[in-house]
Design a protein around this motif. Structure first.
Motif, PDB file in Angstrom:
ATOM      1  N   GLY A  53      73.682  51.001 105.908  1.00 20.05           N
ATOM      2  CA  GLY A  53      73.232  52.257 105.327  1.00 20.05           C
ATOM      3  C   GLY A  53      72.130  52.853 106.186  1.00 20.05           C
ATOM      4  O   GLY A  53      71.512  52.152 106.997  1.00 20.05           O
ATOM      5  N   PHE A  54      71.899  54.147 106.022  1.00 20.19           N
ATOM      6  CA  PHE A  54      70.918  54.856 106.837  1.00 20.19           C
ATOM      7  C   PHE A  54      69.856  55.523 105.972  1.00 20.19           C
ATOM      8  O   PHE A  54      70.162  56.064 104.902  1.00 20.19           O
ATOM      9  N   VAL A  70      79.208  60.050 106.112  1.00 21.86           N
ATOM     10  CA  VAL A  70      79.397  59.129 104.991  1.00 21.86           C
ATOM     11  C   VAL A  70      80.880  58.856 104.793  1.00 21.86           C
ATOM     12  O   VAL A  70      81.311  57.704 104.644  1.00 21.86           O
ATOM     13  N   ASP A  71      81.682  59.913 104.816  1.00 19.19           N
ATOM     14  CA  ASP A  71      83.124  59.757 104.612  1.00 19.19           C
ATOM     15  C   ASP A  71      83.772  58.975 105.749  1.00 19.19           C
ATOM     16  O   ASP A  71      84.659  58.136 105.519  1.00 19.19           O
ATOM     17  N   ARG A  72      83.324  59.251 106.959  1.00 23.65           N
ATOM     18  CA  ARG A  72      83.954  58.616 108.132  1.00 23.65           C
ATOM     19  C   ARG A  72      83.648  57.128 108.210  1.00 23.65           C
ATOM     20  O   ARG A  72      84.544  56.319 108.489  1.00 23.65           O
ATOM     21  N   TYR A  73      82.387  56.769 107.953  1.00 25.34           N
ATOM     22  CA  TYR A  73      81.977  55.380 108.162  1.00 25.34           C
ATOM     23  C   TYR A  73      81.799  54.595 106.861  1.00 25.34           C
ATOM     24  O   TYR A  73      81.551  53.388 106.905  1.00 25.34           O
ATOM     25  N   VAL A  97      79.402  54.523 104.656  1.00 24.20           N
ATOM     26  CA  VAL A  97      78.057  53.979 104.470  1.00 24.20           C
ATOM     27  C   VAL A  97      77.198  55.039 103.786  1.00 24.20           C
ATOM     28  O   VAL A  97      77.385  56.234 104.015  1.00 24.20           O
ATOM     29  N   PRO A  98      76.262  54.620 102.932  1.00 22.27           N
ATOM     30  CA  PRO A  98      75.363  55.610 102.322  1.00 22.27           C
ATOM     31  C   PRO A  98      74.342  56.125 103.326  1.00 22.27           C
ATOM     32  O   PRO A  98      73.905  55.390 104.216  1.00 22.27           O
ATOM     33  N   ILE A  99      73.984  57.391 103.178  1.00 17.90           N
ATOM     34  CA  ILE A  99      72.905  57.996 103.955  1.00 17.90           C
ATOM     35  C   ILE A  99      71.953  58.642 102.960  1.00 17.90           C
ATOM     36  O   ILE A  99      72.368  59.483 102.163  1.00 17.90           O
TER      37      ILE A  99
END
Length: 364
Positions: free
Chosen positions: A188-189, A208-211, A213-215
């Motif tokens: 997450g970022f 977020v959609d591509r990887y 992971v939450p940002i």
């Protein structure tokens, strides 16, 4: 946001840390993208206080640190010329080039001046019509609008002796480069709030959609960072990658449209070399053709300068989050703030400088 009305209360900070610990069922790895956030995390001991629930991976978010070595050498070549007054923010003066830095150029007789705004450099050009004045324009989306306005102002004043050495970089492509690496451990970022005050948050949703992971966009004070961590951990525990804004008092979804328009008018997106990392496609800005007359790199014919990093410097691995600063074999020995091998040890936002200053000396 229930905590931020008690901004400086250590009791509140302790409660937030406990809340994060209660949420977490495992240790999560979060990357903070901004070097200012890195320093706040290390200075305030958040990495230690959250050590059982969060590992902070320090990202390529220090603009001084990622300015490529070849651009530093170009600045040194230009600054040493007798007809030039070279203007820069102070944090660039000790960044090592291949064999010297801007302080060394100044000590050797070069007219190198520290300014506090790019408009100061425009004023220097106005006051010295017989000298070529060059401003070293570096940074992320945060500083780019002011640098663009300096160029606009120079044209409005009819200044033909002003130019800019441009080394601007963009955050979203850097996140892509981190996540595309097979060695990435980022889950997450924490995104930099000051970047988003300019650019808004629209560029992060697709990431977020591509990887998956939450940002979480957050600020720089300890409670801001803790709130960002709390939201990121909650999303990770729920298995729900999403974009969140934990810094709404400064960041609006649309950002600053006026600043964005200035950027669009003056700059164009380009591929950019990042120090210690390499080429990241579409990760930078350069002056657009309509403003190319202000390009110092072309004006002084230094485009052909190309250099290589010293093998003993592992700052590229630090900037990609692959190692911690104190895991570099040169850290604290041959590389110190007095004898830096790379910019991460001298920049006020560099991860190596933070680890050295705040005594994170031993690998963990």
């Amino acid at each position: 946001m229930k905590y931020l009305d008690e901004f400086a209360d250590p009791v509140v900070a302790r409660r937030m840390i406990d809340d994060i610990g209660a949420l977490a069922t495992q240790r999560w790895t979060l990357m903070e993208v901004c070097g200012g956030q890195t320093h706040s995390i290390i200075r305030n001991g958040l990495d230690t206080l959250l050590g059982d629930t969060v590992e902070f991976i320090h990202g390529p978010g220090c603009p001084v640190c990622v300015t490529p070595l070849e651009m530093i050498d170009r600045s040194l070549e230009i600054a040493a010329r007798p007809e030039v007054i070279f203007c820069s923010f102070g944090d660039m003066l000790r960044v090592p080039g291949t064999d010297r830095d801007l302080f060394a150029v100044k000590a050797g007789g070069g007219d190198v001046r520290v300014v506090y705004s790019p408009l100061d450099a425009v004023n220097v050009a106005s006051d010295n019509p017989d000298q070529q004045v060059v401003f070293f324009g570096v940074g992320f989306e945060t500083t780019a609008p002011a640098n663009a306005m300096a160029v606009v102002t120079a044209r409005q004043r009819g200044l033909t002796n002003f130019s800019m050495l441009v080394s601007h970089v963009r955050v979203p492509p850097a996140i892509c480069a981190v996540m595309d690496s097979p060695a990435s451990r980022v889950q997450g970022f924490l995104a930099a709030g000051h970047v988003c005050t300019v650019m808004g948050t629209a560029e992060y949703g697709p990431l977020v959609d591509r990887y998956q992971v939450p940002i979480v966009v957050t600020g720089f004070e300890p409670l801001d960072l803790l709130e960002g961590v709390r939201q990121a951990v909650a999303l990770l525990e729920a298995g729900t990658p999403a974009l969140r804004n934990a810094y709404p008092r400064a960041v609006a979804p649309a950002g600053n449209p006026v600043a964005q328009q200035v950027l669009a008018d003056v700059f164009e997106v380009c591929d950019r070399q990042w120090r210690g990392i390499g080429l990241i496609p579409a990760s930078g800005w350069q002056l657009s053709p309509a403003w190319a007359e202000f390009d110092a790199s072309s004006r002084f014919a230094v485009d052909d300068i190309h250099t290589a990093e010293p093998e003993a410097c592992h700052s590229g691995e630090v900037l990609q989050g692959l190692i911690k600063p104190n895991q570099c074999p040169s850290f604290g020995t041959v590389c110190t703030p007095r004898t830096p091998l790379g910019a991460t040890m001298v920049s006020a936002e560099g991860a190596c400088a933070a680890y050295y200053e705040f005594r994170r000396l031993d690998p963990r």
